[in-house]
Scaffold this motif. Structure first.
Motif: not given
Length: 212
Positions: A120-136
């Motif tokens: 991430q550069d100076h004064e930069e903004a980024n979108l982050l996507t996370a797909f979270l799962q859980g099984t049993a």
């Protein structure tokens, strides 16, 4: 007749003391100047390398699944979108070893999910996507009761967390790794008439707390 000028031992001693005193004053002045320049340099470096911590906000949270297969085993599926911003004008950031997970009333309801590292550069903004799962995933026997109470109240509150390590970058210099933690709270509408096949969604921006 020529005159011969001679100095007594007392005069020589006084001259020697004067020379030594003058040398000490020069040495003290040189050391004081060097120390002042060094402190000024350290102060400037501190101003440059004392960066503000990154800012995170949660822009979207969607719950696709939150169901019990047994009274204490949970299947979950949640998608998150974060906005990450570097507020520093002179310091860039490397993000390493990122992991995200969701919790509900102090219970972790998804497994830790790794996110790709990024720069991430100076004064930069980024979108982050996370797909979270859980099984049993094991949860408390009261989990279903708590979710039922929230449905009657019309909302469900999730804690969404990101942990990782970061490195500061100034010019060509890169610091060591520092651990950071992000904590977000998402309040999602969840009423008795919610369609079972529809995801529970919240697109209200939520500012997250960040510690480094």
């Amino acid at each position: 007749m020529s005159q011969v000028f001679s100095k007594s031992p007392k005069h020589c001693a006084e001259r020697r003391r004067f020379t030594i005193s003058k040398y000490h004053k020069k040495l003290f002045f040189a050391f004081s100047s060097f120390l002042t320049l060094l402190l000024a340099f350290i102060f400037l470096i501190w101003l440059t390398l004392h960066p503000s911590k990154p800012q995170f906000s949660l822009t979207q949270a969607d719950i696709y699944q939150l169901s019990l297969t047994r009274p204490s085993l949970l299947n979950s599926s949640i998608q998150l979108t974060f906005l990450s911003k570097n507020p520093n004008k002179r310091v860039a950031i490397y993000y390493d070893q990122l992991q995200a997970y969701a919790s509900y009333k102090g219970q972790q309801i998804t497994v830790d999910t790794s996110l790709p590292p990024f720069y991430q550069d100076h004064e930069e903004a980024n979108l982050l996507t996370a797909f979270l799962q859980g099984t049993a995933l094991p949860v408390a026997p009261s989990f279903g009761y708590e979710v039922g109470r929230d449905q009657i109240a019309g909302k469900i509150v999730l804690s969404l967390k990101v942990n990782g390590k970061l490195r500061w970058k100034v010019g060509s210099w890169v610091s060591g790794r520092y651990r950071f933690n992000v904590n977000c709270v998402s309040i999602i509408a969840f009423g008795p008439n919610t369609a079972p096949t529809s995801p529970l969604s919240s697109n209200r921006g939520t500012q997250c707390s960040t510690t480094v």
